[in-house]
Design a protein around this motif. Structure first.
Motif, mmCIF file in Angstrom:
data_model
loop_
_atom_site.group_PDB
_atom_site.id
_atom_site.type_symbol
_atom_site.label_atom_id
_atom_site.label_comp_id
_atom_site.label_asym_id
_atom_site.label_seq_id
_atom_site.Cartn_x
_atom_site.Cartn_y
_atom_site.Cartn_z
ATOM 1 N N VAL A 760 0.547 -0.830 -0.361
ATOM 2 C CA VAL A 760 -0.054 -0.186 0.356
ATOM 3 C C VAL A 760 0.759 1.467 -0.047
ATOM 4 O O VAL A 760 0.491 1.928 -0.478
ATOM 5 C CB VAL A 760 -0.626 -0.036 1.773
ATOM 6 N N SER A 761 1.866 1.164 0.462
ATOM 7 C CA SER A 761 2.707 2.253 0.537
ATOM 8 C C SER A 761 3.513 2.638 -0.463
ATOM 9 O O SER A 761 4.055 3.832 -0.738
ATOM 10 C CB SER A 761 3.912 2.116 2.060
ATOM 11 N N ASP A 762 3.803 1.767 -1.874
ATOM 12 C CA ASP A 762 3.688 2.353 -3.449
ATOM 13 C C ASP A 762 3.086 2.498 -3.488
ATOM 14 O O ASP A 762 3.254 3.727 -4.765
ATOM 15 C CB ASP A 762 4.331 1.182 -4.146
ATOM 16 N N PHE A 763 1.842 2.952 -3.192
ATOM 17 C CA PHE A 763 0.552 3.788 -3.544
ATOM 18 C C PHE A 763 0.424 5.370 -3.439
ATOM 19 O O PHE A 763 0.630 5.067 -1.794
ATOM 20 C CB PHE A 763 -0.473 3.249 -4.146
ATOM 21 N N LYS A 771 -8.870 4.903 -5.073
ATOM 22 C CA LYS A 771 -8.960 4.316 -6.106
ATOM 23 C C LYS A 771 -6.843 4.759 -5.620
ATOM 24 O O LYS A 771 -6.709 6.093 -5.432
ATOM 25 C CB LYS A 771 -8.578 5.318 -7.606
ATOM 26 N N TYR A 772 -6.190 3.601 -5.822
ATOM 27 C CA TYR A 772 -4.770 3.775 -5.956
ATOM 28 C C TYR A 772 -3.895 4.404 -7.243
ATOM 29 O O TYR A 772 -4.126 3.574 -8.659
ATOM 30 C CB TYR A 772 -3.666 2.717 -5.552
ATOM 31 N N GLN A 788 -2.255 -3.164 -8.325
ATOM 32 C CA GLN A 788 -2.803 -2.560 -7.524
ATOM 33 C C GLN A 788 -1.962 -3.073 -6.621
ATOM 34 O O GLN A 788 -0.496 -3.791 -7.223
ATOM 35 C CB GLN A 788 -4.253 -2.704 -7.327
ATOM 36 N N PRO A 789 -1.600 -2.734 -4.809
ATOM 37 C CA PRO A 789 -1.252 -3.584 -3.529
ATOM 38 C C PRO A 789 -1.945 -4.721 -4.322
ATOM 39 O O PRO A 789 -3.003 -5.313 -4.888
ATOM 40 C CB PRO A 789 -1.912 -2.985 -2.544
ATOM 41 N N PRO A 873 -4.262 -7.058 2.504
ATOM 42 C CA PRO A 873 -4.373 -6.131 2.924
ATOM 43 C C PRO A 873 -3.245 -7.271 4.816
ATOM 44 O O PRO A 873 -2.577 -6.641 4.804
ATOM 45 C CB PRO A 873 -4.787 -5.119 3.269
ATOM 46 N N GLU A 874 -4.433 -7.842 5.150
ATOM 47 C CA GLU A 874 -4.651 -8.710 6.461
ATOM 48 C C GLU A 874 -2.631 -9.671 5.997
ATOM 49 O O GLU A 874 -2.383 -10.209 7.055
ATOM 50 C CB GLU A 874 -4.684 -9.223 6.242
ATOM 51 N N THR A 875 -2.853 -9.436 4.636
ATOM 52 C CA THR A 875 -1.606 -11.078 4.576
ATOM 53 C C THR A 875 -0.662 -10.850 3.999
ATOM 54 O O THR A 875 0.169 -11.653 3.564
ATOM 55 C CB THR A 875 -2.519 -12.547 4.004
ATOM 56 N N ALA A 876 -0.046 -9.291 3.947
ATOM 57 C CA ALA A 876 0.677 -9.539 3.176
ATOM 58 C C ALA A 876 2.133 -10.019 3.379
ATOM 59 O O ALA A 876 2.507 -9.607 2.746
ATOM 60 C CB ALA A 876 0.622 -7.907 3.163
ATOM 61 N N ASP A 877 2.303 -10.348 4.378
ATOM 62 C CA ASP A 877 3.631 -10.293 5.231
ATOM 63 C C ASP A 877 3.828 -12.434 4.631
ATOM 64 O O ASP A 877 4.983 -12.835 5.015
ATOM 65 C CB ASP A 877 4.093 -10.358 6.635
ATOM 66 N N VAL A 878 3.198 -12.853 4.630
ATOM 67 C CA VAL A 878 2.898 -14.088 3.927
ATOM 68 C C VAL A 878 2.177 -14.765 3.083
ATOM 69 O O VAL A 878 2.244 -16.049 2.667
ATOM 70 C CB VAL A 878 2.249 -15.116 5.450
ATOM 71 N N ALA A 879 1.871 -13.386 1.855
ATOM 72 C CA ALA A 879 1.029 -14.329 1.089
ATOM 73 C C ALA A 879 2.146 -15.029 0.050
ATOM 74 O O ALA A 879 3.074 -14.980 -0.267
ATOM 75 C CB ALA A 879 0.570 -12.792 0.045
#
Length: 970
Positions: A760-763, A771-772, A788-789, A873-879
């Motif tokens: 998300v921080s890339d947008f 919208k991103y 998109q993120p 967004p909730e699983t961003a670290d383990v996706a």
């Protein structure tokens, strides 16, 4: 005695007395012995050699000995674990794609009993020996079409006097290793709604719809179809095989006959598909005749009848693509009793249908889905794929010793026919679109719409007809003589040709060459061989259609020198070879192999108009002429070492090879100015030229150790190949050095370096619309798709502020021509009458790409269990999967390190335990020998990615095989 003569007469073969003729035509007098003692030779190109005189680049397998401990079902099965330099597809990493072996198996040139034939039309029980001709010096006499190696299969011939009958019966079960796993309807619909939200679209499915599919309250209105469940698929099917071998002989003739039948089923377990099966019946026979003291003759014949019975449709492909809730609001089959009894129109429509299952079920569908995998099986009809093959060859051997000592002449003529076609009932069925209602909390169908007409033909139609005829001839004068007991001289003058005519193909696939070979060895100590082939190709321009392919080999057996006598060295032969073979296998562009040296022209619409708007045609050049187009050359040098040590405790066979395939065809060479192409209608005046060079080098090795431990005899063998490939010259114009194909592996995988997921921080997010927009300080993705993120993020390798094809790099080797390291291990333990045989094989250093919809899901694709690892967004670290999208998304689907996986694996390929009953049990009895065995195939895979490697998607599952067999000799 009458029974014996009658049987021989039935097979049109003669057996009268004790003079025996072997496959080489040499005779030996015996006194009614049961078998003939024949010194085993190695079958090489157009001749036989002593094993001790092989000079590298050749491996062979004694199939008669191997089959005493290893039951196999196809001719080349298990060979990759027994022969160094062979990886199951090619020899020394050679590309066989353009070789026509008549069987679509993409193998090197296959020669069966001296004739080019498909490898899938000979069975292991019919084979005496398989020889792998890997080095260029070993195949030079086969001309332009043999330049990428050859596999010689020699079938059995009679080695007994009188009559001998051997029967072999096997039955076993294939057990599925793994099935793909997909989401059920409710979970799929939930995640698909998520994909729609990710795309800024409204959800497709309501929460009530999802609840109804999850509850299972009405599986016909709210289907949740698992195509891999026990309802449709079984985990086990049977394969059975029986073989009868009859052989015998006497004074003037010997004969051999092999009669075989096998049948196997498949894993589909519903409707007519439960009765799917494939069977094959074959008869192969040969006879060797002694005409007189100078002339011997031989004849071989084979007939094969192959049938594959299957239901219509493609169940495995449909099972991998049809969503569990699809067709929506209609299961594949719906009970008629769900129709409202008062819905007279609906019942009338169904009453006219020709396709009601047991009068109780009708096929469901929608306007967009007018077939389904289940209805295909029940109502679509069935098909029988038929193959018929007939092969015949005959020849003579003329002993010319009375003219020149050591001289002989042998000639062979063959004609083969093959016909393939399909017989099928091609029915067209309707699907019925239900209109559902709910009365008193009960779902009921109140209306039916029929989609499509119904046609039940009632007769079979023929389609996919193919015909093939191959005619072969070769003849050669052979010289083999030893002077003074020391100087052994050999020679050959050869003419060889074959031509294949196939339906639907205008040009014949043909080979014609002359050959000259000369060899010398001094007491088996010093060796020298030279050979040259005169080749011809109609694919090249006049003046370049004929060429000479030379080969030179020298060898030195150090074990026969004084300084190694009486040492631990039993045998130590070093040989070196250089060859330059001309081949036309790779003289092609696209699907065309002829006239590519000529200027080519085409016609089309000019796009210009005059005369009151009438459009005009034009004629334009598509390629310029090149009257100097030439053969592709296989330039190879190799060094081999064959040794035996410590009284044959250890034997080795090592070959280092370095091969340049020089002069591959380039269609649009960059050496010509660009203004010669991209004119009107894409015209081009650039000619095709010989330019690209591919290099293959490596080590082909085989090491065997054997020793007696008390009553146990153990033998351990390790074989393999270490292979590297490189584009030594490659026609290209690229902007950056890292994009060069030259100096990189031939089978390099090109793709992007993945840096993970966009966060998300890339947008920058619009506070009003949500919208991103990608931050301007980040490279702009140009591959395709709305970024998109949760999408995949790639490295901007050239730092130009864009992510495009110029950022692709070499990710690793695909192993297209063989993994960098292939290994085979075989172990034999013999204790009394028990034999334990184990076989394993492995490959290391290659990579694959998870590029199917099972691993990356987008659009309307079916969701596998891999979708559970999608980015949120909730699983961003383990996706483990990009965000879901209901749209196509080229960015996420692109080849990259994210989808790259290692194909390293080691397989326990075979374990077989055999018990041979003691011979003393059968003294004086009609049974001469009896063996029982059990074996298992593909038992274990050891790999980091085992689950991925063992899962087939869109195809029938991989299986393990467990077998019980018995063999009896009378």
């Amino acid at each position: 005695m009458k029974r014996v003569k009658t049987n021989i007469f039935l097979f049109a073969m003669v057996a009268v007395a004790p003079l025996t003729v072997n496959a080489q035509g040499t005779a030996q007098d015996t006194d009614n012995a049961d078998s003939v003692v024949v010194e085993k030779k190695v079958h090489v190109a157009f001749r036989d050699k002593d094993p001790d005189h092989l000079l590298g680049g050749i491996s062979y397998i004694d199939m008669e000995e191997l089959q005493k401990k290893d039951y196999t079902m196809s001719s080349l099965e298990d060979m990759y674990a027994l022969v160094g330099g062979w990886n199951g597809n090619n020899l020394w990493g050679m590309d066989n794609e353009r070789l026509d072996n008549n069987d679509n198996t993409n193998l090197p040139l296959v020669i069966i009993d001296g004739v080019k034939r498909p490898s899938n039309n000979v069975l292991p029980s019919e084979i005496e020996q398989i020889t792998f001709l890997k080095g260029a010096q070993a195949v030079v006499l086969y001309g332009a079409k043999g330049a990428k190696g050859a596999i010689l299969i020699t079938t059995k011939r009679s080695k007994v006097n009188g009559l001998q009958i051997t029967a072999n019966a096997n039955t076993g079960f294939h057990v599925a290793k793994a099935f793909p796993e997909y989401l059920g309807s409710a979970e799929y619909m939930t995640l698909y709604n998520e994909a729609r939200r990710n795309d800024g679209l409204d959800p497709r499915y309501s929460q009530m719809d999802i609840f109804n599919h999850a509850s299972g309250v009405n599986p016909y209105r709210y289907p949740n179809v698992n195509y891999y469940s026990d309802e449709y698929v079984r985990k086990v099917y049977n394969r059975s095989e029986g073989t009868l071998e009859i052989q015998g002989g006497g004074t003037r003739a010997h004969f051999y006959t092999n009669i075989n039948y096998y049948r196997f089923e498949d894993l589909i377990n519903f409707g007519p598909a439960k009765d799917n099966y494939t069977d094959r019946f074959s008869v192969r026979g040969n006879v060797d005749l002694v005409v007189n003291k100078l002339v011997k003759g031989f004849a071989n014949v084979s007939a094969t009848f192959y049938n594959a019975h299957a239901n219509k449709g493609n169940f495995w492909s449909d099972a991998a693509t049809m969503r569990p809730n699809f067709p929506e609001n209609a299961a594949p089959l719906i009970p008629i009793d769900m129709v409202d009894p008062n819905a007279s129109k609906a019942l009338a429509i169904l009453g006219k249908s020709l396709n009601l299952l047991d009068g109780k079920y009708f096929p469901g569908g929608t306007k967009a889905t007018q077939t389904n995998a289940i209805a295909d099986c029940y109502f679509g009809g069935k098909t029988q794929s038929v193959s018929r093959q007939f092969q015949f060859d005959a020849g003579i051997i003329y002993d010319m010793n009375k003219f020149v000592k050591g001289l002989s002449f042998k000639t062979l003529f063959s004609i083969d026919y093959a016909a393939n076609y399909s017989l099928s009932y091609n029915n067209t069925y309707a699907v019925f679109i239900p209109t559902w209602s709910n009365y008193n909390s009960k779902d009921i169908i109140v209306g039916i719409t029929q989609q499509n007409d119904e046609i039940v033909t009632g007769h079979m139609s023929m389609s996919d007809t193919k015909y093939r005829q191959t005619i072969s001839w070769n003849g050669h004068f052979d010289y083999d003589h030893t002077f003074g007991g020391k100087h052994h001289v050999t020679g050959m003058l050869l003419g060889n040709m074959y031509t294949t005519t196939a339906s639907g193909t205008y040009h014949r696939y043909a080979n014609a060459n002359l050959g000259l070979q000369a060899g010398y060895d001094f007491m088996g100590r010093y060796f020298a061989e030279a050979a040259v082939a005169g080749v011809h190709s109609a694919r090249l321009p006049k003046g370049h259609r004929d060429a000479l392919s030379p080969s030179f080999t020298i060898g030195w057996n150090l074990a026969k020198e004084n300084f190694l006598r009486d040492s631990f060295v039993d045998d130590l032969l070093i040989s070196a070879s250089y060859s330059d073979l001309n081949e036309d296998i790779d003289v092609y562009m696209g699907d065309n192999s002829f006239y590519i040296y000529d200027a080519l022209w085409s016609t089309g619409n000019s796009g210009f108009s005059w005369n009151e708007g009438s459009s005009t045609n034009l004629t334009y050049s598509t390629m310029g002429a090149n009257p100097a187009l030439d053969f592709v050359h296989r330039k190879e040098w190799s060094v081999s070492l064959r040794g035996s040590f410590f009284n044959k405790l250890i034997t080795t066979d090592l070959t280092f090879f370095n091969t340049d395939m020089d002069g591959f065809i380039v269609q649009n060479p960059t050496s010509f100015p660009s203004h010669l192409q991209n004119g009107i209608s894409g015209s081009s005046f650039k000619p095709a030229i010989n330019y690209n060079v591919q290099n293959r080098k490596g080590l082909d090795f085989s090491v065997t150790a054997q020793k007696q431990f008390g009553q146990v005899h153990a033998s351990l063998g390790v074989v393999g190949t270490y292979l590297t490939t490189e584009n030594k010259a490659y026609d290209e114009l690229v902007e950056y050095a890292y994009l060069h194909h030259e100096a990189r592996p031939i089978d390099a995988i090109w793709g992007y370096k993945c840096q993970g997921f966009y966060s998300v921080s890339d947008f920058d997010q619009n506070p009003e619309t949500g919208k991103y927009t990608l931050r301007k300080d980040l490279p702009t993705p140009m591959i395709g798709g709305n970024i998109q993120p949760g999408d995949l993020k790639y490295e901007d390798v050239n730092n130009d502020g864009k992510i495009d094809s110029k950022d692709q790099v070499d990710l690793g080797k695909s192993g297209t021509f063989g993994a960098p390291l292939t290994l085979g291990v075989n172990l034999t333990l013999k204790y009394k009458n028990f034999t334990l045989f184990m076989l394993g094989n492995g490959q290391f250093g290659a990579y694959g790409m998870k590029n199917t919809s099972y691993y990356y899901m987008s659009g309307d694709a079916k969701y596998s269990v891999n979708a559970r690892g999608r980015w949120t967004p909730e699983t961003a670290d383990v996706a483990t999967h990009p965000r879901l999208t209901s749209l196509s998304h080229a960015n996420n689907a692109a080849a990259s390190t994210f989808w790259l996986y290692s194909t390293d694996r080691f397989n326990l390929r075979k374990v077989q335990l055999t018990y041979d009953f003691p011979e003393k049990m059968f003294n004086g009895k009609w049974v001469k020998a009896l063996s029982l065995y059990v074996n298992g195939n593909d038992l274990l895979t050891i790999s980091k990615n085992r689950e991925l490697l063992e899962t087939s998607v869109g195809y029938a599952p991989q299986t393990r095989f467990y077998n019980l067999g018995v063999k009896v000799t009378l």
